[in-house]
Scaffold this active site. Sequence first.
Site, PDB file in Angstrom:
ATOM      1  CE1 TYR A 129       3.947   8.684   1.384  1.00 11.93           C
ATOM      2  CE2 TYR A 129       2.978   8.056   3.401  1.00 11.93           C
ATOM      3  CZ  TYR A 129       3.882   8.252   2.719  1.00 11.93           C
ATOM      4  OH  TYR A 129       5.562   7.784   3.242  1.00 11.93           O
ATOM      5  CG  HIS A 188       1.938   4.371  -4.343  1.00 11.34           C
ATOM      6  ND1 HIS A 188       1.982   3.777  -5.558  1.00 11.34           N
ATOM      7  CD2 HIS A 188       2.618   3.971  -3.323  1.00 11.34           C
ATOM      8  CE1 HIS A 188       2.811   2.461  -5.127  1.00 11.34           C
ATOM      9  NE2 HIS A 188       3.009   2.670  -3.827  1.00 11.34           N
ATOM     10  CE1 TYR A 246       2.296   5.064   5.627  1.00  8.27           C
ATOM     11  CE2 TYR A 246       1.726   3.630   7.463  1.00  8.27           C
ATOM     12  CZ  TYR A 246       2.143   4.806   6.939  1.00  8.27           C
ATOM     13  OH  TYR A 246       2.360   5.948   7.834  1.00  8.27           O
ATOM     14  CG  ASN A 304       5.416  -1.896   1.149  1.00  3.65           C
ATOM     15  OD1 ASN A 304       5.463  -1.711  -0.057  1.00  3.65           O
ATOM     16  ND2 ASN A 304       6.685  -1.649   1.473  1.00  3.65           N
ATOM     17  CG  ASP A 330       0.361   3.178  -8.220  1.00  6.75           C
ATOM     18  OD1 ASP A 330      -0.178   2.419  -7.268  1.00  6.75           O
ATOM     19  OD2 ASP A 330       1.494   3.659  -8.356  1.00  6.75           O
ATOM     20  CG  ASN A 347       6.576  -3.374  -3.023  1.00  2.00           C
ATOM     21  OD1 ASN A 347       7.144  -4.588  -3.539  1.00  2.00           O
ATOM     22  ND2 ASN A 347       7.294  -2.520  -2.470  1.00  2.00           N
TER      23      ASN A 347
END
Length: 197
Positions: free
Chosen positions: A27, A32, A76, A78, A103, A124
Amino acid sequence: MRLFRRGESASTLDLLVAGLGNPGREYERTRHNVGWLVADELARRHGGSFRSKFSGRVAEVRVGDRRLALLKPETYMNESGRSVGAAARFYKVPPERTLLVHDDVDLEEGRLQVRLGGGLAGHNGLRSIAQHFGTNDFLRLRIGVGRPERGDRRPVADYVLSPFDPSFDVEELVARAADAVEALAADGLAAAQTQFN
């Protein structure tokens, strides 16, 4: 107008800056994770070094006479609220002195917007943080990443988890976003909005 007034809370911190992203090498340079890239740039500019805390990585820096904590949640996206909420409680920083750098697919690629409050737009990470704070009234630096172009059949979720196009100048975007955080810290919300929105 100043965003902060001395002595208005028990916190010794002027601003908690949370750059949102996902842990893991896959990632690292994705759309993101642009919030993490901005936190890294601010730490680089101001001599901050990250250490593990609050289910993430945190660095304390000075920007002029302002004390900032830079947070990169490692929960993460969320579950970002778990990390940001823990840091805000520790530093005794209210939501309106917590800046989320994230983002945003609803802004064209490369556009910045500084604001206080607003909707969650299906993000999220923001939803998780709003649940932990019990309010949407936190500061945001929205970093436009755009949406998939016509003919690109990827779902938005896959698009934001992919790297920026090789022709796009990510370093310039990250530098401008870091400038916006510095302006917000030094000169307040209205000045940052005038300069960067």
